[in-house]
Design a protein around this motif. Structure first.
Motif, PDB file in Angstrom:
ATOM      1  N   LEU A 141      64.488  30.050  30.934  1.00 17.71           N
ATOM      2  CA  LEU A 141      65.250  29.999  32.012  1.00 17.71           C
ATOM      3  C   LEU A 141      65.799  31.858  32.078  1.00 17.71           C
ATOM      4  O   LEU A 141      66.162  32.282  31.265  1.00 17.71           O
ATOM      5  N   TYR A 142      65.435  32.287  33.135  1.00 12.60           N
ATOM      6  CA  TYR A 142      65.993  33.613  33.489  1.00 12.60           C
ATOM      7  C   TYR A 142      67.286  33.762  34.487  1.00 12.60           C
ATOM      8  O   TYR A 142      67.250  32.938  35.404  1.00 12.60           O
ATOM      9  N   PRO A 143      68.317  34.220  33.926  1.00  9.23           N
ATOM     10  CA  PRO A 143      69.576  34.485  34.769  1.00  9.23           C
ATOM     11  C   PRO A 143      69.533  35.608  35.792  1.00  9.23           C
ATOM     12  O   PRO A 143      68.766  36.505  35.460  1.00  9.23           O
ATOM     13  N   GLU A 144      70.221  35.748  36.742  1.00  7.34           N
ATOM     14  CA  GLU A 144      70.207  36.831  37.781  1.00  7.34           C
ATOM     15  C   GLU A 144      69.277  37.676  38.064  1.00  7.34           C
ATOM     16  O   GLU A 144      68.846  38.806  37.655  1.00  7.34           O
ATOM     17  N   VAL A 145      68.225  36.917  38.450  1.00  2.64           N
ATOM     18  CA  VAL A 145      66.984  37.529  38.639  1.00  2.64           C
ATOM     19  C   VAL A 145      66.974  38.205  40.168  1.00  2.64           C
ATOM     20  O   VAL A 145      66.700  37.372  41.148  1.00  2.64           O
ATOM     21  N   SER A 146      67.074  39.461  39.980  1.00  2.00           N
ATOM     22  CA  SER A 146      66.918  40.124  41.172  1.00  2.00           C
ATOM     23  C   SER A 146      65.518  40.640  41.522  1.00  2.00           C
ATOM     24  O   SER A 146      64.659  40.356  40.861  1.00  2.00           O
TER      25      SER A 146
ATOM     26  N   THR B  37      59.892  41.423  39.834  1.00  2.00           N
ATOM     27  CA  THR B  37      58.642  42.397  39.909  1.00  2.00           C
ATOM     28  C   THR B  37      58.400  42.667  38.603  1.00  2.00           C
ATOM     29  O   THR B  37      57.148  42.608  38.073  1.00  2.00           O
ATOM     30  N   MET B  38      59.371  42.921  37.743  1.00  2.00           N
ATOM     31  CA  MET B  38      59.265  43.338  36.424  1.00  2.00           C
ATOM     32  C   MET B  38      58.522  42.320  35.556  1.00  2.00           C
ATOM     33  O   MET B  38      57.576  42.421  34.744  1.00  2.00           O
ATOM     34  N   LEU B  39      59.204  40.840  35.811  1.00  9.15           N
ATOM     35  CA  LEU B  39      58.463  39.793  34.986  1.00  9.15           C
ATOM     36  C   LEU B  39      57.251  39.210  35.374  1.00  9.15           C
ATOM     37  O   LEU B  39      56.333  39.126  34.554  1.00  9.15           O
ATOM     38  N   ALA B  40      57.064  39.698  36.647  1.00  6.49           N
ATOM     39  CA  ALA B  40      55.446  39.321  37.260  1.00  6.49           C
ATOM     40  C   ALA B  40      54.828  40.168  36.544  1.00  6.49           C
ATOM     41  O   ALA B  40      53.445  39.764  35.950  1.00  6.49           O
ATOM     42  N   LYS B  41      54.959  41.478  36.289  1.00  2.00           N
ATOM     43  CA  LYS B  41      54.071  42.515  35.609  1.00  2.00           C
ATOM     44  C   LYS B  41      53.953  42.140  34.288  1.00  2.00           C
ATOM     45  O   LYS B  41      53.232  42.194  33.473  1.00  2.00           O
ATOM     46  N   LEU B  42      55.249  42.107  33.452  1.00  2.00           N
ATOM     47  CA  LEU B  42      55.390  42.187  31.854  1.00  2.00           C
ATOM     48  C   LEU B  42      54.990  40.801  31.438  1.00  2.00           C
ATOM     49  O   LEU B  42      54.435  40.702  30.449  1.00  2.00           O
ATOM     50  N   PHE B  43      55.533  39.528  32.182  1.00  2.00           N
ATOM     51  CA  PHE B  43      55.500  38.463  31.298  1.00  2.00           C
ATOM     52  C   PHE B  43      54.217  37.718  31.966  1.00  2.00           C
ATOM     53  O   PHE B  43      53.443  37.248  31.427  1.00  2.00           O
ATOM     54  N   LEU B  44      54.118  37.451  33.195  1.00  2.00           N
ATOM     55  CA  LEU B  44      53.039  36.591  34.030  1.00  2.00           C
ATOM     56  C   LEU B  44      51.808  37.449  33.405  1.00  2.00           C
ATOM     57  O   LEU B  44      50.768  36.728  33.087  1.00  2.00           O
TER      58      LEU B  44
ATOM     59  N   LEU C 151      62.493  39.362  26.313  1.00  2.00           N
ATOM     60  CA  LEU C 151      63.810  38.586  25.439  1.00  2.00           C
ATOM     61  C   LEU C 151      64.996  38.982  26.065  1.00  2.00           C
ATOM     62  O   LEU C 151      66.050  38.207  25.809  1.00  2.00           O
ATOM     63  N   GLU C 152      65.238  40.139  26.311  1.00  2.00           N
ATOM     64  CA  GLU C 152      66.681  40.865  26.430  1.00  2.00           C
ATOM     65  C   GLU C 152      67.069  40.189  27.845  1.00  2.00           C
ATOM     66  O   GLU C 152      68.212  40.233  28.137  1.00  2.00           O
ATOM     67  N   HIS C 153      66.179  39.503  28.689  1.00  2.00           N
ATOM     68  CA  HIS C 153      66.521  39.089  29.814  1.00  2.00           C
ATOM     69  C   HIS C 153      66.752  37.562  30.034  1.00  2.00           C
ATOM     70  O   HIS C 153      66.893  37.017  31.112  1.00  2.00           O
ATOM     71  N   ILE C 154      66.538  37.020  28.978  1.00  2.00           N
ATOM     72  CA  ILE C 154      66.654  35.351  29.005  1.00  2.00           C
ATOM     73  C   ILE C 154      67.748  34.879  28.934  1.00  2.00           C
ATOM     74  O   ILE C 154      68.844  35.409  28.335  1.00  2.00           O
ATOM     75  N   LEU C 155      68.062  33.552  29.584  1.00  2.00           N
ATOM     76  CA  LEU C 155      69.172  32.833  28.923  1.00  2.00           C
ATOM     77  C   LEU C 155      68.907  31.874  27.923  1.00  2.00           C
ATOM     78  O   LEU C 155      69.528  31.696  26.851  1.00  2.00           O
ATOM     79  N   GLY C 156      67.574  31.537  27.780  1.00  2.00           N
ATOM     80  CA  GLY C 156      67.101  30.645  26.706  1.00  2.00           C
ATOM     81  C   GLY C 156      65.935  29.747  27.191  1.00  2.00           C
ATOM     82  O   GLY C 156      65.450  29.910  28.396  1.00  2.00           O
ATOM     83  N   ALA C 157      65.255  29.013  26.309  1.00  2.00           N
ATOM     84  CA  ALA C 157      64.329  28.214  26.595  1.00  2.00           C
ATOM     85  C   ALA C 157      64.733  26.695  27.150  1.00  2.00           C
ATOM     86  O   ALA C 157      65.863  26.348  26.450  1.00  2.00           O
ATOM     87  N   THR C 158      63.972  26.351  28.104  1.00  2.00           N
ATOM     88  CA  THR C 158      64.457  24.906  28.477  1.00  2.00           C
ATOM     89  C   THR C 158      64.156  23.618  27.580  1.00  2.00           C
ATOM     90  O   THR C 158      64.608  22.518  28.006  1.00  2.00           O
ATOM     91  N   VAL C 159      63.462  23.786  26.465  1.00  2.00           N
ATOM     92  CA  VAL C 159      63.038  22.870  25.827  1.00  2.00           C
ATOM     93  C   VAL C 159      63.139  23.453  24.269  1.00  2.00           C
ATOM     94  O   VAL C 159      63.198  24.557  24.136  1.00  2.00           O
ATOM     95  N   GLU C 160      63.471  22.530  23.329  1.00  2.00           N
ATOM     96  CA  GLU C 160      63.445  22.902  21.981  1.00  2.00           C
ATOM     97  C   GLU C 160      62.083  23.420  21.566  1.00  2.00           C
ATOM     98  O   GLU C 160      60.960  22.877  22.025  1.00  2.00           O
ATOM     99  N   ASN C 161      62.099  24.474  20.595  1.00  2.00           N
ATOM    100  CA  ASN C 161      61.098  25.136  20.060  1.00  2.00           C
ATOM    101  C   ASN C 161      61.145  26.100  19.024  1.00  2.00           C
ATOM    102  O   ASN C 161      62.612  25.952  18.682  1.00  2.00           O
ATOM    103  N   ASP C 162      60.320  26.597  18.277  1.00  2.00           N
ATOM    104  CA  ASP C 162      60.591  27.453  17.302  1.00  2.00           C
ATOM    105  C   ASP C 162      60.518  28.801  17.492  1.00  2.00           C
ATOM    106  O   ASP C 162      60.928  29.644  16.640  1.00  2.00           O
ATOM    107  N   MET C 163      60.426  29.269  18.852  1.00  2.00           N
ATOM    108  CA  MET C 163      60.302  30.763  19.175  1.00  2.00           C
ATOM    109  C   MET C 163      61.712  31.103  19.598  1.00  2.00           C
ATOM    110  O   MET C 163      62.122  32.286  19.327  1.00  2.00           O
TER     111      MET C 163
END
Lengths: 213, 645
Positions: free
Chosen positions: B93-98, B103-110, B117-129
């Protein structure tokens, strides 16, 4: 079926299904009221004057909205009842131009009668008087309406049937700015306001008058 | 009715829903889910969506952009969940996605598999990462019953709702006798979420038992409290849960016709409801034969025209009948004589949305949530001076303190809590002493406030309770229908008196008058609007008496809010030589340079907008507020403006 009621110290017998206010009035027990009309089946309960206390209720209720279906004991003259009645009257007077001598309803005015009954003057107490502009609404072809006399009881709306058997009067505006207004076409063929005068006659405060030619 | 047919019809729908979901899940590439309710769109979700789509197309990335409703995290809008299995990360879950961030997430994450990780709020499911959002207080203190699916599913796709188990409760109900369903709702102890908390099961039973062959069910979505948006969000995020509750109600009371009374100021909600109704008809859930049974029901949308009082049930009925929206005396209650004189059940959006979960999970499950007399959850739209505003759903019985400080992150800016206004214009203002009050129907009423429909405004120390009362009275007196004496004239006088106090023209006698008049309006008014309109005044007079006394006696506003009673000045000891930040923002050129090259405010010109205080750099923090205005030190404007050059 006749039901027995105790009103203050009196016992009266009334037919089941009548309203408490009508039962009292029919038995000669006066309770201040403005918007109540005998003919209509459901009172608008808008003037908030016909307060009574019913045994078993913790707070006063409006007599016009109580339908009699079992024996009850009613008090019409308790401090709480009088307090609410005086408060409602003061509110009505705070938006009323008290110039009785110039008013056609003088001496028959419901506000004068209620003030006399409640032993208070025609004054708004500590409230400041707030009048509407303009003082006279002359938009109707035959009638003048005085919003600063009007108590918005709505009786004129309920008696008006002149517009193809439908009312030609309505409440307009909202909240504090609510007024009575006429609407629709006023051709001389369809409107017989000059001969009907039902609204003028029923108005308890002289707010609707036939305009002098 | 053939129960076998019913189940078959439902199974067929469910199978189709599962097939579609599986197809979507198995589609290669990432899924980008954007919250697109009104709140998201207002925060720029449309632009964010366009940015994602553009970048995906430009880079040839395999990904689907999906729209979902609102998850309630208003402070973080636009919210985006990116599910990118190929990256090896869980859905994030990413907050405040302008648009820029998109554009940045599409390039760097997708494309680059770096989740930033500096832009995330958290994962929507429990995980180890990655820490899961479920561990945050905002998430784990909430208990989602009504809003459980909001923000997870596409509100404009009925199959998304069915895949989540939607309309299974209705299928169950159609196999039961109406009396059994009513008994279940009564056993659950569900109370109406519209404000007054009348037991829903009793209302249904009353209408079911009422004489008359024609009956109606109305969903009251005429939400109008300032700052409240629970119903809108729910309708925009998961309309089918409300529709399902509505059909169950209609079946239970024996109504063949339902109406959704929604305000026309909610265009997106209206559109989404209409779409949902169309899809439900196509799926055979509405119409002549609901899911193949012999129960017939139709649902119509009625758009309200912007009168707050039409949320009152008798006025609502009058307005549907084509009259001026003015309340009538009750009794008779609408459950016995409502729309067109027929028995009519009017339930709030949230009440109806609670029905399917109760049917699915049982009355005992529902009773385990909340308190003895107020089972279940409460949905609030929390706004005001709070770190994490938004839509929250908490179990009844949660304290105000927990809601404000734990769930919503407390008061920002190192300021102190002052008041919480609960229940909108009909509710009350509670002070710090009430923070440990549990949120349930009876405790709040006892404190002088009320549950209301779910508006909650939090105020810090820089708020004036006299001004807040004035604000609410301005609203109620404007929205009064004008029918009865106390509300029409009384609230207008209340507003005038409150206005006088905020401008320093009031007196101690005015406080008596306020109290007396408020009590009379409460006792004397015809409908709920008038009876509750004085609540903000009565509660603030009781719990914030000092605010009133200061205004009346000292002409001082302790909250430093009432413009006539406060002023701004610049503390010359803190003001920095050469800084011009305040000069630039002042709209009336009231700021001048003093003889020692610092800044002063020309009180004659100042309009007290406070912009200078906002822009003054925090390291100086030189602009002060003070009340009464006479306390501001006099700073003389130099006689002649200094010559240039």
């Amino acid at each position: 079926m006749m039901i027995s009621l105790t009103i203050d110290d009196r016992q009266i017998q009334v037919a089941g299904g009548t309203s408490l206010l009508k039962a009292c009035l029919d038995s000669g027990i006066y309770i201040p009221h403005i918007c109540f009309m005998e003919e209509s089946d459901r009172s608008p309960a808008s003037c908030r004057l016909c307060w009574v206390e019913i045994e078993g209720h913790s707070w006063p209720v409006t007599a016009c909205t109580v339908t009699i279906d079992h024996p009850i004991a009613v008090k019409t003259d308790t401090p709480a009842v009088r307090h609410l009645q005086r408060s409602a009257l003061q509110l009505l007077l705070s938006v009323h131009r008290v110039e009785c001598k110039k008013c056609p309803a003088n001496r028959q005015c419901v506000l004068q009668n209620i003030a006399r009954f409640l032993e208070v003057g025609l004054k708004p107490g500590r409230l400041q008087r707030r009048l509407k502009e303009p003082d006279v609404d002359g938009s109707h072809p035959y009638l003048d309406h005085y919003p600063n006399r009007c108590v918005l009881c709505g009786k004129c709306i309920r008696v008006c049937r002149n517009h193809d058997n439908r009312t030609a009067l309505t409440f307009a505006g909202r909240g504090f700015h609510t007024v009575i207004r006429s609407f629709g076409r006023f051709d001389s063929d369809t409107v017989a306001c000059d001969s009907c005068r039902a609204c003028v006659e029923i108005c308890p405060v002289g707010a609707l008058v036939i305009r002098e030619a | 009715m053939n129960n076998g047919t019913l189940r078959q019809r439902y199974q067929k729908l469910k199978a189709e829903a599962d097939r579609r979901r599986k197809a979507s899940e198995e589609a290669p590439g990432a899924k980008i889910r954007i919250g697109m309710a009104t709140c998201g769109i207002a925060a720029g979700a449309l632009e964010t969506k366009a940015a994602f789509e553009k970048e995906i197309a430009a880079r040839g990335i395999q990904a689907q952009v999906q729209t979902v409703g609102c998850n309630g995290h208003c402070y973080a809008e636009p919210c985006v969940v990116i599910d990118h299995p190929d990256s090896g990360f869980p859905p994030i879950l990413y907050p405040e996605v302008s648009p820029g961030k998109a554009t940045m997430l599409a390039k760097l994450f997708l494309q680059g598999f770096d989740p930033r990780l500096e832009h995330i709020l958290g994962a929507t499911v429990e995980n180890d990462m990655i820490p899961a959002v479920a561990d945050f207080p905002r998430f784990h203190l909430e208990k989602r019953v009504i809003t459980q699916k909001c923000g997870k599913i596409d509100p404009e796709d009925i199959y998304a709702y069915i895949a989540e188990g939607g309309y299974a409760a209705l299928t169950d109900c159609l196999q039961q006798r109406p009396e059994e369903i009513i008994a279940e709702i009564k056993a659950a102890g569900l109370r109406g979420r519209g404000g007054a908390g009348y037991p829903t099961g009793n209302k249904w039973e009353l209408a079911r038992g009422a004489a008359g062959s024609e009956k109606f069910v109305i969903c009251n979505a005429d939400e109008g409290d300032p700052g409240a948006y629970m119903d809108r969000t729910l309708l925009e995020s998961n309309p089918h849960q409300v529709i399902e509750g509505l059909i169950i109600c209609a079946y239970s009371v024996g109504a063949a016709k339902c109406l959704i009374y929604v305000r026309s100021e909610y265009p997106l909600a209206v559109r989404i409801i209409r779409t949902a109704l169309g899809q439900a008809s196509d799926a055979g859930i509405l119409g002549e034969s609901v899911l193949g049974s012999d129960f017939a029901v139709e649902v119509e949308v009625f758009e309200g025209s912007g009168a707050f009082v039409c949320g009152e049930e008798t006025a609502l009925i009058r307005s549907i009948e084509g009259h001026r929206g003015m309340p009538k005396h009750r009794p008779p209650y609408p459950a016995l004589a409502g729309l067109w004189g027929c028995p009519t059940v009017i339930n709030n959006v949230k009440t109806l949305a609670t029905i399917p979960p109760i049917v699915t999970n049982g009355a005992d499950w529902f009773r385990q949530i909340g308190t003895q007399n107020s089972p279940g959850t409460a949905v609030f739209s929390v706004v005001g001076n709070v770190t994490h505003p938004g839509l929250v759903e908490i179990p009844m019985g949660t304290t105000l303190r927990s809601l404000i400080f734990d769930v919503c992150g407390g008061i920002p800016g190192k300021k102190a809590f002052k008041a919480v206004q609960i229940g909108g214009p009909s509710g009350g203002c509670l002070s710090e002493a009430f923070l440990d009050t549990p949120i349930d129907f009876d405790s709040l009423t006892k404190a002088g406030a009320m549950m209301g429909s779910g508006g909650l405004v939090i105020m810090d120390e820089e708020n004036c309770l006299v001004d807040v009362s004035r604000y609410f009275l301005e609203f109620t007196q404007k929205e009064s229908c004008g029918k009865c004496t106390f509300c029409r004239i009384g609230t207008h006088h209340l507003l005038e008196i409150l206005g006088r106090l905020t401008t320093g023209d009031g007196s101690m006698e005015d406080l008596d008058l306020l109290q007396g008049l408020s009590e009379d309006i409460k006792a004397g008014s015809l409908c709920g609007l008038g009876k509750t309109a004085p609540n903000p005044v009565l509660t603030s007079l009781r719990y914030f008496a000092e605010d009133y006394r200061a205004h009346a006696q000292e002409k001082r506003c302790p909250g430093l809010t009432c413009r006539a009673l406060m002023t701004y000045y610049i503390d010359l000891a803190k003001c920095a030589v050469g800084c011009e930040a305040c000069v630039g923002v002042c709209p009336v050129e009231a700021i001048f340079t003093t003889s020692n090259r610092k800044k002063g405010i020309d009180q004659e010109k100042c309009v007290k907008c406070g912009e200078c205080r906002v822009v003054c750099p925090p390291e100086y923090d030189a602009v002060e507020k003070v009340s009464p205005p006479g306390l501001a030190p006099l700073v003389e404007r130099p006689a002649e403006p200094r010559k240039q050059n």
